[in-house]
Structures are given as structure tokens and as C-alpha cells.
Motif scaffolding. Structure first.
Motif, PDB file in Angstrom:
ATOM      1  N   GLU A  35       0.815  -1.207   0.000  1.00  0.00           N
ATOM      2  CA  GLU A  35       0.000   0.000   0.000  1.00  0.00           C
ATOM      3  C   GLU A  35       0.852   1.262   0.000  1.00  0.00           C
ATOM      4  N   ILE A  36       1.888   1.233   0.797  1.00  0.00           N
ATOM      5  CA  ILE A  36       2.776   2.397   0.851  1.00  0.00           C
ATOM      6  C   ILE A  36       3.446   2.597  -0.514  1.00  0.00           C
ATOM      7  N   MET A  37       3.857   1.497  -1.117  1.00  0.00           N
ATOM      8  CA  MET A  37       4.454   1.612  -2.449  1.00  0.00           C
ATOM      9  C   MET A  37       3.445   2.170  -3.450  1.00  0.00           C
ATOM     10  N   ALA A  38       2.229   1.712  -3.334  1.00  0.00           N
ATOM     11  CA  ALA A  38       1.191   2.187  -4.256  1.00  0.00           C
ATOM     12  C   ALA A  38       0.945   3.681  -4.077  1.00  0.00           C
ATOM     13  N   ALA A  39       0.947   4.122  -2.825  1.00  0.00           N
ATOM     14  CA  ALA A  39       0.718   5.550  -2.554  1.00  0.00           C
ATOM     15  C   ALA A  39       1.869   6.386  -3.104  1.00  0.00           C
TER      16      ALA A  39
END
Length: 578
Positions: A148-152
Motif C-alpha cells: 500500500e505504501i508503495m502504491a501511494a
RNA sequence: GCUGGGGUAGCUCAGUUUGGUUAGAGCGCCUGAUUGUGGAUCAGGAGGCCGGCGGUUCGAGCCCGCCCCUCAGUACCA
């Protein structure tokens, strides 16, 4: 004590070394970056946290900090003789906050942007006071948190209009496992990782040299090497080359054969397990220009098949890495141990080896999970690359790690990076708590984007300047100013002493405000107002060289009824901004 | 930290070879031509502890020593 002249000493208008002012031009751009991050992370449900700039020294450095440990931070003894320091990162404060708030619902997800301070040597985009933008999920072991952090992060760079970014990610467990698998002594492993970390910046040659005898840098300075034995260096080189070779080989052989064949997953898996390590070695030889590829029929076919994999890049790397491990196991079982250190019993060696295998494979499984989640999160696969040479300098990372690079500004290295750190909160609570986070150096990013003109650089936020020609109308000017501001348009009135109109227009031009509103006696008599488009005027100036002609060029301004002013301004602004 | 380049006007730099009176250029800035129009043009003007301290000398921007700052590379980076 008798000085004849008591001349007040002039103070030089300087800032401290490594500190800097942000002019409106820079600050406007910086706030734009921050507001995009903020917007994106809030859309992912992260909430803001703010913590003090000063912390107790042990909060930042741990209970057993030493003198050299403090050399790079601003630390001092404060009032009441408390040892304290300016924070040099935000994660320690986060850990303290989580450990100190037992009622906090977990997982805790927060973002924070704030200045931090380090006594570093200043360089391009590198200051002693700088803003970090941090995002963390504490209290979850799910790989979805990492993904999720990578996606953000991906979304943030899309929104910043910087689509040429890539996230490279790996897992510390893989490298840790590798060290055990190939028999690198525990105490030497961090050094090896530190050297591998330079791969992106210094290149393969420099890294191989540093693993061995060392090298000489461009200024002629000597960089000492680790003096590893040849066998280990060759193994590290094979490992490092996994990703590079896929890219290189794919590119080269595609040119030669223009292959486009449908193949099954079984074929691929078969290829990796059976042929890959050998193939890698051939490629390495070829890269070293020692000889040609020289593959057998079977291997050529396998590689050809491999090269037809179109959307399976991440999976390919994982399989490569997996087969690398399989080969080590085969060798181990057939008694080719390699150099594991002479004074270890075979029982000890087996134990370390097994641990290594376990760690390495766990690392791969976790990466595969992240890979799947990234897909579910609609992150385009070409934006995230599994690269098992990614290290991240920070010692506390224990799991997945990732680094974001911008192809447009490669010289500044990674711009938004992080990973999983499962033991940081334990400093306070004694208990391990899984956490994952990432951090961006906003100022370094800003410096690079400004220097490459990749971010707009306005000198002012003002959209309209109301000129003031005639002091007897000042009440009227302010009335108009109010009207413009109430319509949501950012506006200022000329506050200088002069009534000289030339100066006022010049001021407008120099601060970069796009529109000037003009009222003199003529307009007042007719209930009108003149609106001048300064941007269009600037364009026109390029073509006109004669002053008389330039003054006559009136299609850049209109005189309209005062009632139409707001509508006209709004239309003009939206036109200018698009 | 280490290696190398540099520090002279707001900015970019010349001058240092061979020490010699008032330290220059371009750009920028200010004033005016032009108090109802930005750019261009013309006329005039302001602006320098020559990085700091000490030494050599009749005399130092220039030579010597130490320090500071800065740029590049590199090391370290929690």
C-alpha cells in the motif's frame, strides 16, 4: 574602556552553514510537493501526527549511545540539565509515541512531515535542516501494508507530473540468507551489504573491486576494499547480476531472433530450476568479453522461451533468485561446501546453511506476496521492479525494502524509500512490533526538480495586482480589492509610496503577478475598469522593438464595465492557468 | 573525515605570473528621458574589510603560515 567612536558593528546577513532560506519561489514549489503527498496519503487513510523537534537523547539514540554516535546530530544539554537533541529523523519519535500510548488502536497508520536536523556535510540538495515526509503503518505484519505504501508513492509521483519513476524493491531476508548460504562470516555481512548498496551509484566494476582489493576514485583518493576471497566475490557477482542479466539478455537476444512464442508456466519453472545458474555464468563470461555465449541446444531453447515472457518480469526475477538458491542446495548436498570457514564443525555449518535457506526463501515468498498485492492495487508492473541488490543503508530494516528513483533526476539517488523494521518499537516496550514505513527528503527532491525545471516556479501566489494611481480614490481601490478577494481570487494592492504608474506595472511584472487591474480618473468617470494581461504582454514584447509601437499594443488589455470585472477575471485566470 | 579545485561588486568572472599610488568588465540594481503602461534604447548613479587572522616587506588583492567558507569526487549515514 574608552572607545572614541561607538560604531555599531554591522551584522553579516548570513545563515548557519548547511541551513537555508526558502524564497517564495522555492517555498511555493515545496508546498506543492508536500500538499500532493499529503493529499495522496490521506486518500489512503493515513492521518497526520506531529511530534516535538527536541527529544531526549536516549529516545533518539537508544539507551547505550556512545560519543561518536552523537557526532552527526545537534545535541546539547538543555535547561534543568536534560540531555537532548534535535531529531534527525521522524521514526524514533513515532516509535516512542506508539510505545507510550497503550490505548492506541493498532495498526496505527500515520503520516508526518516536519523538519529534521543532521550535522552532515552540505552538498547539492543536502542541508543540515531539511524536511522529511514520513509514512508508516505500525502493528501489522501484512505485506499489504508494504504494498500500500508503495502504491501511494506511485500515485504521488503521478500526481506530481513525474511519470518517469521506478520503485525497486527487495527483502533484507534474502541478503541475510544469502550471506549464510554462501558462508560469509556474520561479522562481515554488513560490510558486504554496504558495498552492494553502492551498485546503483558506482556500478558493478566498482562494487566488485571493493569486495576485493579496493579502488581509486575520480579525485585519486583510495577506497579500501573488503579483501574477500575470490570464491565469494564470484558468487556475489552472480547474485548481483540476476536482474541486470535479464534485461541485457532479453534486449540482446530479442534483437537477434525476434521471438514470439507462447509457452507454459511449467516451461518457465523448468528453465529456472534446471538451467538458470549455468546460463547466468555464461552471460557473465560474455559480459566480461572472455568468450561467446556458447550455449547448448537445450539451454538456448530454454532461454529463448524465457525471453518471450512478456508480463512476468517480477516473477522472472523471483524465479531466478529461487533457482540460485536451488543450485546452492544441490551443491551443498553433493558436498561442495565452498569456503565456510575452517574452524566450524559440519554440524554448525549445516545449521547456518539451513537458517540461510529459510531466511532467503521467506524473503522471496514475502516479495511474491507484495507482487500480488501491487497487482490488486492496480500498480502498473513496469513501475515496480524486484531488484534483489537493493539494500537500504539503515541497519534497522528487517524485511522488505524499497527505493524510488526518478529517471529524470538520477543524480540525486533515491527520493522516497523505506522498508519494514520489526524491532524499533522494542527499544521502548521490550516487545517486537512489526512496522513498515517510508520517508522522502522533500528538499533534495525540490532542489533537483527546480534545477531541471520539472516543477513550476512562481514567485508569487498573487493573481491580481490592483494599481493605485490616485490617492484620492484609495477608498474605491480597496472596495474593488475586497470584491476581488471575496470572489476567491488572490489579490494585492500596490503598497509602494509612488503613484508613478510605470513603476507599478514594472513591480507587477517583476513579482510575476499575471493580471493588473487599472483604475484612473478616466475609468472612474465612466464606471469602468481596465484589466491588463501581463503574460500576454510579455509574449508581445518579444516581437516589438520600437517603444511607440509597444505602447500602442493594446490588445493585451481591455476596458470593461465594473460590474463585469469578476466574471472577466475568472475567465482570464482559468485561461492563463491552462 | 579524506583527495582536488575555488573564495575579488547582488551575480558571473578578469587582475595574482614579475608586490608599487585612485582594484576592473559584463549582467543586475537605482534615478531620469517616461506620474496612464512591463520589454528595447539613451543619459547618469550607487555598490568592494579583494574570505578571516597572523607573518615577511618601506609597501600585500598578489608572497608565507594557520583557520574559515564553498564546489566536485569519495567515505560515513542511525
Amino acid at each position: 574602556m574608552s572607545k572614541k567612536k561607538n560604531k555599531p558593528k554591522k551584522i553579516r546577513p548570513e545563515v548557519l552553514k548547511g541551513f537555508k532560506d526558502y524564497s517564495p519561489r522555492e517555498e511555493i514549489a515545496r508546498q506543492k510537493i508536500v500538499s500532493v503527498f499529503k493529499e495522496v496519503f490521506e486518500s489512503f487513510g493515513f492521518s497526520p501526527l506531529q511530534t516535538p523537534a527536541l527529544e531526549k537523547i536516549e529516545v533518539l539514540k537508544g539507551a547505550d549511545y556512545g560519543e561518536d554516535n552523537l557526532a552527526t546530530i545537534f545535541n546539547f544539554t538543555g535547561p534543568e540539565k536534560v540531555e537532548m537533541a534535535l531529531r534527525f529523523e521522524l521514526t524514533a519519535s513515532l516509535a516512542r509515541f506508539v510505545a507510550g500510548n497503550h490505548e492506541l488502536p493498532l495498526p496505527f497508520r500515520r503520516y508526518q512531515f516536519a523538519p529534521v536536523w543532521r550535522v552532515d556535510k552540505p552538498g547539492f540538495g543536502r542541508y543540515r535542516e531539511f524536511t522529511q515526509f514520513d509514512i508508516d503503518s505500525v502493528g501489522t505484519a501484512s505485506m499489504l501494508a508494504d504494498a500500500e505504501i508503495m502504491a501511494a508513492i506511485c500515485k504521488s509521483f503521478e500526481k506530481l507530473n513525474l511519470p518517469n519513476y521506478k520503485i525497486r524493491f527487495s527483502n533484507r531476508k534474502i541478503l541475510n540468507g544469502l550471506a549464510k548460504m554462501i558462508g560469509i562470516p556474520v561479522e562481515k555481512a554488513p560490510d558486504v551489504f554496504r558495498v552492494i548498496d553502492k551498485l546503483e551509484k558506482q556500478g558493478l566494476d566498482a562494487v566488485i573491486k571493493e569486495l576485493g582489493a579496493g579502488r581509486i576514485d575520480k579525485s585519486g583518493d583510495k577506497i579500501p576494499g573488503l579483501n574477500m576471497d575470490n570464491e565469494h566475490i564470484i558468487l556475489m557477482r552472480e547474485y548481483i547480476s540476476v536482474y541486470d542479466l535479464i534485461v541485457t539478455a532479453k534486449h540482446e537476444l530479442k534483437k537477434e531472433h525476434d521471438i514470439n512464442v507462447e509457452i507454459s508456466d511449467d516451461d518457465i519453472a523448468n528453465f529456472f530450476v534446471n538451467y538458470n545458474p549455468t546460463a547466468i555464468r555464461y552471460f557473465i563470461k560474455r559480459e566480461g568479453r572472455e568468450e561467446g555465449i556458447g550455449l547448448g541446444e537445450e539451454q538456448s531453447t530454454a532461454i529463448r522461451n524465457f525471453l518471450t515472457i512478456k508480463k512476468e518480469d517480477q516473477l522472472s526475477v523471483l524465479r531466478y533468485a529461487w533457482s540460485f538458491m536451488v543450485e546452492r542446495i544441490n551443491k551443498f548436498q553433493s558436498g561442495e561446501l565452498g569456503n565456510f570457514g575452517d574452524n566450524k564443525s559440519s554440524e554448525e555449518i549445516k545449521c547456518v546453511f539451513d537458517e540461510g535457506i529459510k531466511e532467503y526463501s521467506t524473503g522471496l515468498f514475502e516479495l511474491n506476496e507484495i507482487r500480488k498485492y501491487l497487482e490488486y492495487l492496480n500498480v502498473p508492473e513496469e513501475k515496480t521492479i524486484i531488484d534483489i541488490t537493493v539494500v537500504r543503508g539503515l541497519g534497522y530494516y528487517t524485511g522488505p525494502v524499497f527505493e524510488t528513483y526518478l529517471d529524470d533526476v538520477p543524480e540525486i539517488g533515491s527520493v522516497f524509500s523505506g522498508g519494514r523494521y520489526d524491532s524499533l518499537v522494542a527499544r521502548f516496550s521490550g516487545k517486537k512490533m512489526p512496522a513498515v514505513g517510508a520517508s522522502a527528503g522533500v528538499d533534495r527532491l525540490l532542489a533537483a526538480l527546480l534545477s531541471k525545471k520539472l516543477i513550476s516556479a512562481d514567485n508569487t501566489v498573487s493573481e491580481v495586482l490592483v494599481t493605485a494611481m490616485d490617492s484620492e480614490f484609495s477608498g474605491e481601490y480597496i472596495k474593488i480589492l475586497n470584491e476581488i478577494r471575496d470572489a476567491g481570487i488572490k489579490a494585492e494592492i500596490f503598497l509602494g509610496e509612488t503613484r508613478n504608474f510605470t513603476k507599478q506595472v514594472k513591480y507587477a511584472d517583476r513579482i510575476g503577478v499575471p493580471i493588473a487591474v487599472i483604475l484612473g480618473s478616466e475609468e472612474f468617470e465612466n464606471g469602468q475598469i481596465t484589466i491588463k494581461n501581463l503574460i500576454a504582454g510579455r509574449e508581445q514584447a518579444k516581437e516589438v522593438s520600437d517603444r511607440e509601437e509597444w505602447l500602442k499594443a493594446e490588445n493585451i488589455q481591455v476596458t470593461i464595465d465594473r460590474k463585469e470585472m469578476i466574471d472577466y477575471l475568472k475567465k482570464l485566470l482559468s485561461k492563463i492557468k491552462s
